[in-house]
Design an enzyme around this catalytic site. Structure first.
Site, PDB file in Angstrom:
ATOM      1  CB  CYS A 118      -0.912   0.019   1.219  1.00  0.00           C
ATOM      2  SG  CYS A 118      -2.068  -1.337   1.245  1.00  0.00           S
ATOM      3  CG  HIS A 259      -3.368   3.078   2.557  1.00  0.00           C
ATOM      4  ND1 HIS A 259      -3.743   2.800   1.261  1.00  0.00           N
ATOM      5  CD2 HIS A 259      -3.450   1.900   3.231  1.00  0.00           C
ATOM      6  CE1 HIS A 259      -4.026   1.520   1.157  1.00  0.00           C
ATOM      7  NE2 HIS A 259      -3.859   0.946   2.341  1.00  0.00           N
ATOM      8  CG  ASN A 289      -6.682  -1.172   1.079  1.00  0.00           C
ATOM      9  OD1 ASN A 289      -6.008  -0.620   0.205  1.00  0.00           O
ATOM     10  ND2 ASN A 289      -6.142  -1.709   2.153  1.00  0.00           N
TER      11      ASN A 289
HETATM   12  N1  ACO Z   1     -18.442  -9.719   8.449  1.00  0.00           N
HETATM   13  C1  ACO Z   1     -18.992  -9.994   9.632  1.00  0.00           C
HETATM   14  N2  ACO Z   1     -18.288 -10.264  10.731  1.00  0.00           N
HETATM   15  C2  ACO Z   1     -16.958 -10.239  10.635  1.00  0.00           C
HETATM   16  C3  ACO Z   1     -16.294  -9.983   9.418  1.00  0.00           C
HETATM   17  C4  ACO Z   1     -17.105  -9.720   8.290  1.00  0.00           C
HETATM   18  N3  ACO Z   1     -16.584  -9.425   7.084  1.00  0.00           N
HETATM   19  N4  ACO Z   1     -14.973 -10.036   9.621  1.00  0.00           N
HETATM   20  C5  ACO Z   1     -14.799 -10.332  10.920  1.00  0.00           C
HETATM   21  N5  ACO Z   1     -15.978 -10.459  11.534  1.00  0.00           N
HETATM   22  C6  ACO Z   1     -16.235 -10.759  12.936  1.00  0.00           C
HETATM   23  C7  ACO Z   1     -15.088 -11.498  13.571  1.00  0.00           C
HETATM   24  O1  ACO Z   1     -15.195 -12.882  13.331  1.00  0.00           O
HETATM   25  C8  ACO Z   1     -15.279 -11.149  15.038  1.00  0.00           C
HETATM   26  O2  ACO Z   1     -16.302 -11.980  15.552  1.00  0.00           O
HETATM   27  P1  ACO Z   1     -16.220 -12.523  17.066  1.00  0.00           P
HETATM   28  O3  ACO Z   1     -16.209 -11.284  17.932  1.00  0.00           O
HETATM   29  O4  ACO Z   1     -17.432 -13.346  17.179  1.00  0.00           O
HETATM   30  O5  ACO Z   1     -14.929 -13.294  17.135  1.00  0.00           O
HETATM   31  C9  ACO Z   1     -15.826  -9.726  14.988  1.00  0.00           C
HETATM   32  O6  ACO Z   1     -16.327  -9.542  13.671  1.00  0.00           O
HETATM   33  C10 ACO Z   1     -14.784  -8.660  15.295  1.00  0.00           C
HETATM   34  O7  ACO Z   1     -13.629  -8.925  14.545  1.00  0.00           O
HETATM   35  P2  ACO Z   1     -12.348  -8.046  14.691  1.00  0.00           P
HETATM   36  O8  ACO Z   1     -11.282  -8.593  13.806  1.00  0.00           O
HETATM   37  O9  ACO Z   1     -12.020  -7.825  16.138  1.00  0.00           O
HETATM   38  O10 ACO Z   1     -12.886  -6.672  14.103  1.00  0.00           O
HETATM   39  P3  ACO Z   1     -12.151  -5.285  14.084  1.00  0.00           P
HETATM   40  O11 ACO Z   1     -13.055  -4.295  14.684  1.00  0.00           O
HETATM   41  O12 ACO Z   1     -10.744  -5.375  14.548  1.00  0.00           O
HETATM   42  O13 ACO Z   1     -12.100  -4.982  12.518  1.00  0.00           O
HETATM   43  C11 ACO Z   1     -10.714  -5.075  10.560  1.00  0.00           C
HETATM   44  C12 ACO Z   1     -11.446  -5.864  11.622  1.00  0.00           C
HETATM   45  C13 ACO Z   1     -11.727  -4.253   9.791  1.00  0.00           C
HETATM   46  C14 ACO Z   1     -10.029  -6.044   9.609  1.00  0.00           C
HETATM   47  C15 ACO Z   1      -9.699  -4.140  11.231  1.00  0.00           C
HETATM   48  O14 ACO Z   1      -8.907  -4.852  12.127  1.00  0.00           O
HETATM   49  C16 ACO Z   1      -8.792  -3.459  10.236  1.00  0.00           C
HETATM   50  O15 ACO Z   1      -9.219  -2.606   9.484  1.00  0.00           O
HETATM   51  N6  ACO Z   1      -7.502  -3.785  10.241  1.00  0.00           N
HETATM   52  C17 ACO Z   1      -6.522  -3.177   9.353  1.00  0.00           C
HETATM   53  C18 ACO Z   1      -6.804  -3.510   7.921  1.00  0.00           C
HETATM   54  C19 ACO Z   1      -5.758  -3.000   7.015  1.00  0.00           C
HETATM   55  O16 ACO Z   1      -5.255  -1.944   7.185  1.00  0.00           O
HETATM   56  N7  ACO Z   1      -5.473  -3.808   5.981  1.00  0.00           N
HETATM   57  C20 ACO Z   1      -4.611  -3.626   4.940  1.00  0.00           C
HETATM   58  C21 ACO Z   1      -3.558  -2.622   4.934  1.00  0.00           C
HETATM   59  S1  ACO Z   1      -2.430  -2.549   3.816  1.00  0.00           S
HETATM   60  C22 ACO Z   1      -1.962  -3.614   2.658  1.00  0.00           C
HETATM   61  O17 ACO Z   1      -0.827  -3.529   2.319  1.00  0.00           O
HETATM   62  C23 ACO Z   1      -2.795  -4.643   2.029  1.00  0.00           C
END
Ligand code: ACO
Length: 332
Positions: A118, A259, A289
């Protein structure tokens, strides 16, 4: 040695494929729902390339738009840089060479891919800046382009809902006195985070095999919470470092284009820097993204909307797998 040149962004362009996939569409193929995606990420939809369309094709479209705006003939491009984590082919030919051919840039012109996930947009912008500043090149095309949907595991709801396809482009040229200019950059990497965000299969450590396919190692794997925390700190740090380097204050900046990985990451960066949320662009709702393309798409969009104008200071700040990070400060 020739004198170092000032460098400007002459024109920008963007392209996203026409096909849109909404959160509701995703509900039909993976165990997720629109409310979760919107509230946890800010994403409402993403654009998706047709099967068989590679990153080069999106990059060429974005480049054409940038060059058209400047009424600039592709035949006069003298260097092509393509930031991508989803090249047309692993591992060659490079995507920049394909762009050269498809865009009609003459053979002989150098073409190079930049790989920094990214953060690729800022790494490529930095590289292009140096090429022009050195006096070695005059018309450098910088592209960030991704077909993220080609590396998603559609069974993994933790990741497949986050990404989209798209491309951004810019033409860099020497700046005359009184014109806009690229002021400075900060770049960084921290390999200790490599395992937290990766595509484990298909490279030299895990060449493609029946086993890598069966284990779905060709899709993105991510420890979302750790990535989230690192992203906030890295983007806040990088913002402060580039401002310090250029001897400017955050208040001087008209718009920060971060980003686009998650709206809550942008919110957290603004809080950490104690800056108003309105000073940060967020367009993730429309695109998801798009990795190396997000900030280039964003810059083109805000210029087109008139949200920033000639003379304004704009700051691009990125974070990505690696981990890599970077920021660029630009006077338009
Ligand atoms: N739909 C429904 N529920 C979901 C989904 C989904 N798509 N994904 C996860 N859940 C559930 C999980 O299973 C979890 O359930 P549980 O509580 O029963 O275990 C719950 O939602 C919460 O999951 P978390 O992972 O704790 O959710 P969080 O609030 O941390 O959000 C996310 C997750 C959006 C992925 C966040 O952590 C994030 O944005 N991280 C950074 C992402 C990023 O920057 N990525 C790429 C960057 S750069 C690159 O180079 C590619």
């Amino acid at each position: 040695m020739s004198e170092r040149k000032k460098v400007k962004i002459t024109a920008t362009g963007r392209y996203v494929p026409p096909k849109v996939m909404t959160n509701k569409d995703l509900e039909k193929i993976v165990d997720t729902n629109d409310e979760w995606i919107r509230t946890r990420t800010g994403i409402q939809q993403r654009h998706v390339a047709e099967k068989g369309v590679g990153s080069s094709a999106l990059g060429v479209e974005a480049a054409r738009k940038a060059l058209d705006k400047a009424a600039f003939d592709p035949k006069d491009i003298d260097f092509i840089l393509v930031a991508t984590g989803t090249p047309d082919y692993y591992s060659f030919p490079n995507t920049a060479s394909i762009v050269q051919k498809e865009l009609g840039v003459p053979p002989g012109v150098p073409a190079m891919d930049v790989s920094a996930a990214c953060s690729g947009s800022v790494y490529a912008l930095y590289t292009g800046h140096q090429l022009v500043a050195s006096g070695d090149y005059k018309n450098v095309l910088v592209i960030g382009t991704e077909v993220m949907t080609s590396i998603l595991n559609w069974d993994d709801r933790d990741t497949c809902v986050l990404f989209g396809d798209g491309a951004g482009a810019m033409l860099l040229q020497p700046a005359a006195e009184g014109e806009g200019e690229i002021l400075g950059h900060h770049l960084g990497a921290d390999g200790s985070g490599g395992d937290l965000l990766m595509v484990p299969g298909g490279g030299s450590r895990n060449p493609t095999s029946a086993e890598t396919l069966e284990k779905k190692l060709h899709g993105i794997t991510m420890q979302g919470t750790q990535v989230f925390k690192y992203a906030v700190k890295a983007m806040a740090d990088s913002t402060l470092k580039v401002l310090k380097k250029c001897n400017l204050q955050a208040e001087d900046v008209k718009l920060i284009i971060p980003h686009q990985a998650n709206d809550r990451i942008i919110e957290a960066v603004s809080r950490q820097l104690k800056l108003p949320r309105e000073q940060f662009l967020s367009n993730i709702a429309k695109y998801g993204n798009t990795m190396a393309a997000t900030t280039l798409i964003g810059l083109d969009e805000v210029i087109e909307q008139g949200r920033v104008e000639k003379g304004d200071l704009v700051l691009l700040v990125v974070f990505g797998a690696g981990f890599t990070t970077g920021a660029s400060l630009i006077r338009l």
